[in-house]
Design a protein around this motif. Structure first.
Motif: not given
Length: 163
Positions: A22-28
């Motif tokens: 989830v945090f990877q998707q938010i940051s990319t």
């Protein structure tokens, strides 16, 4: 056979991977689309971030409890692989749903996904299942599209309901 303690660690690892994703998707991806900034009403990443934080906190608490609990108080009952068939089936259905959601769109994928999960969980009244799946899919679509102003994936056929 898998012990209950090992299964808890496997589930915790899976949930940590989900939170990290989830945090990877938010940051990319979400940042590239310009929907991960702004106030709470403009920020498409606010809800996933909040849910991921809550899941992370709960997993952390569960790991602390599991690590410091006495061996006598923990569930040491072994779990057979057959008992994991239903949760694994639900995960497979959800993975398939997520993988085809962008291509086929929300309206063509959500009803079959809900129907399949109900079937895996033991429901066998097919007409009632189909009606429940349709009602849930359209209710979620109405809430997200009309109330929350979220554009759901239309897929290759660009299917969207003009509420």
């Amino acid at each position: 056979m898998i012990s209950g303690k090992h299964l808890n660690w496997i589930v915790a690892f899976f949930l940590i991977v989900v939170v990290a994703l989830v945090f990877q998707q938010i940051s990319t991806s979400m940042t590239e689309q310009g929907i991960a900034t702004g106030g709470p009403y403009d920020n498409g990443a606010a809800y996933p971030r909040a849910v991921a934080i809550v899941i992370g906190i709960l997993v952390g608490l569960q790991l602390l409890i599991s690590a410091f609990a006495k061996e006598a108080t923990q569930d040491t009952q072994a779990i057979s692989l057959a008992q994991l068939r239903r949760p694994a089936g639900v995960l497979v259905v959800f993975a398939i749903y997520v993988s085809v959601l962008t291509t086929l769109g929300y309206h063509l994928t959500t009803t079959p996904m809900i129907f399949a999960i109900m079937w895996i969980c033991g429901a066998r009244h097919y007409i009632a299942q189909l009606l429940a799946a349709l009602i849930m899919a359209f209710a979620f679509a109405y809430i997200f599209e009309n109330i929350l102003n979220v554009v759901l994936p239309g897929g290759i056929y660009a299917l969207n309901i003009p509420w």
